[in-house]
Scaffold this active site. Sequence first.
Site, PDB file in Angstrom:
ATOM      1  CE  LYS A 163      41.866  76.646  41.041  1.00  0.00           C
ATOM      2  NZ  LYS A 163      42.802  78.474  40.875  1.00  0.00           N
ATOM      3  CG  ASP A 187      44.609  75.587  44.543  1.00  0.00           C
ATOM      4  OD1 ASP A 187      43.770  76.391  45.244  1.00  0.00           O
ATOM      5  OD2 ASP A 187      44.548  75.710  43.130  1.00  0.00           O
TER       6      ASP A 187
END
Length: 302
Positions: free
Chosen positions: A24, A148
């Site tokens: 990401k 995350d």
Amino acid sequence: MLSCDVLSKRSGTARRLVLNAAAKINLTLEVLGRRNDGYHEIVTVMQAVDLSDRLVLEDADVLELRTTASDVPTDGTNLVLRAAAALRDRAAVSRGARITLEKRIPVAAGLGGGSADAAAVLVGLNRLWGLRWSGARLAEVAVTLGMDVPFFLHGGAALGTGRGERLEPLPTCALALVLVNPGVAASTAEIYGGVQPAMYSDGGQGRGMVAALRSRRPSRVAATLGNTLERVAAPRYRDVEQMEAALLAAGALGAAMSGSGLTVFGVARSYDHARQIRDRIGRARWACWAVRALRGPAIRIR
Ligand code: ATP
């Protein structure tokens, strides 16, 4: 697609799964303040991109990890083994898994590689062990492994609030990006530890990025990038400013650091444009990738 091979003569039912776990970037990351639990309150817009680790999961009696990467631990501190052990305990499973990890995402680079691997293990073992857990139930385990990790169970783009773990899916736009990594690892704790109250903001950049994604215009996304943590990292690691300047000089529409760094990324007009920028930057001393924003899941069973 699920690939099923007979691997164990003993049980005759052993299976093998191959998964991709995508990285990401943070299109924006703002620190709003410090919480009583010591963590920072953040607002971030996360976007999955097609730079992926590859994991192979095979049925086994015990949990075991193999990797050729020299810069990740292979003991119980690896997020792959932590995820597998957490799911095994929560689901009261008595089976194990032999996990082979091929790292392609640079380590401790602000790209969430370890978290992506952990999410892939949750998705893969859910399938391999026949648990049939819902995404919501997997997310409860995910958040115990790292803030995350829940994002990677979704993929695409999402607005993260709280410590980054409270997620709201966002529309994705056809973004092409260039990632540049200096080969120097930064510690997340060190970078967050350098945040000063004067750097706190109000989440306005995140709201601006949500509107930019809705407009589906890469130029507007590029104009709205921002990361509070860059103000901590840039004075300590000169590469950050240099990589951003190189991206802009090579034609990127905008550039920013991802997460706690030190990877920086630039927004391109198209994937062809991203490859041109990568080729220009690739002559420098940094590692460089042209990637696309993923509109679907970050974890894919191949
Ligand atoms: P984040 O942005 O989520 O803080 P990051 O992308 O900066 O993370 P990671 O690549 O996830 O960083 O690695 C962070 C730390 O986790 C490293 O110190 C690394 O040794 C450790 N680690 C444990 N397991 C893994 C794994 N499977 N892959 C990468 N790093 C791992």
